[in-house]
Write an enzyme that holds these catalytic residues in place. Structure first.
Site, PDB file in Angstrom:
ATOM      1  N   ASP A 183       0.017  -7.297   4.522  1.00  0.00           N
ATOM      2  CA  ASP A 183      -0.738  -8.144   4.383  1.00  0.00           C
ATOM      3  C   ASP A 183      -0.082  -9.279   5.083  1.00  0.00           C
ATOM      4  O   ASP A 183      -0.248 -10.312   5.722  1.00  0.00           O
ATOM      5  CB  ASP A 183      -0.949  -8.429   3.318  1.00  0.00           C
ATOM      6  CG  ASP A 183      -2.717  -8.237   3.040  1.00  0.00           C
ATOM      7  OD1 ASP A 183      -2.984  -6.955   4.337  1.00  0.00           O
ATOM      8  OD2 ASP A 183      -2.799  -7.735   1.742  1.00  0.00           O
TER       9      ASP A 183
ATOM     10  N   ASP B  68       1.674  -7.293  -4.293  1.00  0.00           N
ATOM     11  CA  ASP B  68       0.490  -6.651  -3.746  1.00  0.00           C
ATOM     12  C   ASP B  68       1.316  -7.613  -2.674  1.00  0.00           C
ATOM     13  O   ASP B  68       1.677  -8.957  -2.807  1.00  0.00           O
ATOM     14  CB  ASP B  68      -0.453  -6.737  -3.819  1.00  0.00           C
ATOM     15  CG  ASP B  68      -1.517  -7.024  -2.749  1.00  0.00           C
ATOM     16  OD1 ASP B  68      -1.425  -7.534  -2.115  1.00  0.00           O
ATOM     17  OD2 ASP B  68      -2.987  -5.869  -2.990  1.00  0.00           O
ATOM     18  N   SER B  69       1.346  -7.846  -1.461  1.00  0.00           N
ATOM     19  CA  SER B  69       2.115  -8.673  -0.072  1.00  0.00           C
ATOM     20  C   SER B  69       0.602 -10.035  -0.599  1.00  0.00           C
ATOM     21  O   SER B  69       1.379 -11.186   0.473  1.00  0.00           O
ATOM     22  CB  SER B  69       2.586  -8.524   1.146  1.00  0.00           C
ATOM     23  OG  SER B  69       1.757  -7.992   1.960  1.00  0.00           O
TER      24      SER B  69
ATOM     25  N   GLN C 140      -3.703 -20.938  18.805  1.00  0.00           N
ATOM     26  CA  GLN C 140      -4.938 -19.969  18.757  1.00  0.00           C
ATOM     27  C   GLN C 140      -5.304 -18.954  18.839  1.00  0.00           C
ATOM     28  O   GLN C 140      -6.102 -17.121  18.683  1.00  0.00           O
ATOM     29  CB  GLN C 140      -6.103 -20.744  17.729  1.00  0.00           C
ATOM     30  CG  GLN C 140      -6.867 -21.325  18.327  1.00  0.00           C
ATOM     31  CD  GLN C 140      -8.236 -21.767  17.608  1.00  0.00           C
ATOM     32  OE1 GLN C 140      -8.789 -21.441  17.276  1.00  0.00           O
ATOM     33  NE2 GLN C 140      -7.877 -23.136  17.212  1.00  0.00           N
ATOM     34  N   CYS C 141      -5.032 -18.557  20.738  1.00  0.00           N
ATOM     35  CA  CYS C 141      -4.835 -17.142  20.927  1.00  0.00           C
ATOM     36  C   CYS C 141      -4.563 -15.743  20.979  1.00  0.00           C
ATOM     37  O   CYS C 141      -2.765 -16.488  20.344  1.00  0.00           O
ATOM     38  CB  CYS C 141      -5.381 -17.695  22.513  1.00  0.00           C
ATOM     39  SG  CYS C 141      -6.529 -18.866  23.239  1.00  0.00           S
TER      40      CYS C 141
ATOM     41  N   THR D  52       0.668  -1.402  -0.035  1.00  0.00           N
ATOM     42  CA  THR D  52       0.109   0.332  -0.895  1.00  0.00           C
ATOM     43  C   THR D  52       0.527   1.293  -0.320  1.00  0.00           C
ATOM     44  O   THR D  52       0.330   2.241  -0.621  1.00  0.00           O
ATOM     45  CB  THR D  52      -0.982  -0.027   1.392  1.00  0.00           C
ATOM     46  OG1 THR D  52      -1.811  -0.641   1.255  1.00  0.00           O
ATOM     47  CG2 THR D  52      -1.837   1.607   1.447  1.00  0.00           C
TER      48      THR D  52
HETATM   49  N1  ASP Z   1      -3.157  -5.709  -0.033  1.00  0.00           N
HETATM   50  C1  ASP Z   1      -1.772  -4.594   1.035  1.00  0.00           C
HETATM   51  C2  ASP Z   1      -0.452  -5.098   0.724  1.00  0.00           C
HETATM   52  O1  ASP Z   1      -0.090  -6.162   1.934  1.00  0.00           O
HETATM   53  C3  ASP Z   1      -2.369  -3.825   2.066  1.00  0.00           C
HETATM   54  C4  ASP Z   1      -1.285  -3.287   2.575  1.00  0.00           C
HETATM   55  O2  ASP Z   1      -0.305  -2.813   2.102  1.00  0.00           O
HETATM   56  O3  ASP Z   1      -1.215  -2.357   4.220  1.00  0.00           O
HETATM   57  O4  ASP Z   1       0.671  -4.959  -0.615  1.00  0.00           O
END
Ligand code: ASP
Length: 335
Positions: free
Chosen positions: A90, A57-58, A272-273, A13
């Site tokens: 992400d 995009d990650s 999973q907590c 992002t």
């Molecule tokens: N989808 C984006 C990513 O992980 C989300 C972000 O960067 O906040 O590349």
């Protein structure tokens, strides 16, 4: 003479622009960074900038990208005081955790950051994150992979993304923050890892070698077997309840796990907590897992357990060696 720091832009992002289907990474981010940060960069260390091509995009990231990053870092690290990695939020915590193992023994900072709002927006969190990460990447006291986000520096293998819609997107549920950047930089020096000699592990194993299964009421032995029975699955992270409990009296459950361990697969129990550690001996439902060879992952995050398993498998360790190493802290990932 080269600059003091290296910035590696992977996507995310922070450098995205609106496209026909939503935000997407756009090449050429260095220019925008230098324009938008302008005179404020004057007070900070100088930096060179490398942009991956293509940017991603990650959400599209896979473990092979970690090796690509480590190879780049190995090639350049000695020339710089530190490295900043710009990354989508992400899977940022997965990359930070994986790199902490693949670069174990660092002697300088590798700081990952990203943002919730792109730099190109007039109101954003990207500017502060870029400036903070540049400041932290030049600090000689830091010798590890860490995440700078929303005024906090978190150990890379202790962090998790915990909020999709707030500026405080990351937390370190089982370990205190390494530093805060408020009016002053406050480093918790007693928590920082000592300087070492990095080993640069670029080996990878198949992307689908490690699987994750979050327990839910009614999960059957057949469903467990569907994951463990796949030939490519070499390790399974079981996200169990609370301190590491599972429905062990369900028909076939323990037998399925026992057979997988006997076949050389590694099964790791993490909670999973959001916060807390696996202590399987607390309940009969947890100690039964230990008896069939499931390894307790202590207070590791999912991201840390995942990156550590990939790293250990890629290094060619046997299942017995991995079982031992998963229960020992390598670079501050567990208590
Ligand atoms: N989808 C984006 C990513 O992980 C989300 C972000 O960067 O906040 O590349």
């Amino acid at each position: 003479m080269s600059a003091e720091l290296l910035v590696i832009h992977t996507g995310g992002t922070i450098g995205m622009m609106p496209g026909p289907a939503g935000l997407e990474p756009v090449q050429g981010f260095e220019r925008m960074v230098r324009e938008r940060l302008g005179a404020r960069l004057g007070a900070l260390p100088t930096f060179d900038f490398i942009e991956l091509e293509p940017l991603i995009d990650s959400a599209e990231l896979s473990p092979g990208h970690w090796a690509q990053l480590v190879a780049l870092i190995e090639q350049h690290l000695v020339q710089y005081r530190g490295i900043v990695i710009l990354h989508g939020t992400d899977t940022l915590a997965y990359t930070a955790a994986a790199l902490s193992f693949m670069l174990a023994g660092l002697d300088r900072p590798v700081i990952l950051t990203g943002s919730q709002i792109p730099l190109h927006n007039s109101r954003n969190d990207a500017e502060g994150h870029l400036l903070g990460a540049l400041e932290l990447a030049a600090r000689p006291e830091i010798h590890e992979v860490a995440i700078y986000f929303n005024g906090r520096l978190l150990r890379g293998n202790r962090a998790t993304k915990m909020d999709a819609g707030a500026m405080a997107a990351f937390d370190s549920p089982n370990f205190p923050e390494l530093a805060t950047l408020g009016i002053d930089l406050a480093l918790n020096e007693q928590l920082l890892l000592p300087a070492g000699t990095p080993k640069f592990s670029v080996a990878t194993c198949d992307a689908d070698s490690v699987a994750v299964l979050r327990l839910f009421p009614g999960l059957s032995a057949g469903q467990l077997q569907a994951m463990l029975g796949q030939a490519h699955c070499r390790a399974l992270i079981l996200q169990c309840y609370g301190v590491g409990n599972a429905p062990v009296s369900q028909p076939g459950w323990l037998e399925t796990l026992e057979a997988a361990v006997a076949a050389g697969k590694v099964v790791v129990n993490i909670s999973q907590c959001y916060r807390g550690a696996v202590v399987p001996s607390t309940y009969a439902t947890g100690s039964a897992l230990e008896r069939v060879g499931v390894i307790a992952g202590n207070d590791m995050t999912l991201e840390a357990a995942f990156g550590k398993l990939h790293w250990l498998l890629a290094a060619g360790h046997s299942a017995a060696e991995i079982a031992g190493l998963m229960q020992r802290s390598i670079c501050g990932e567990m208590g």
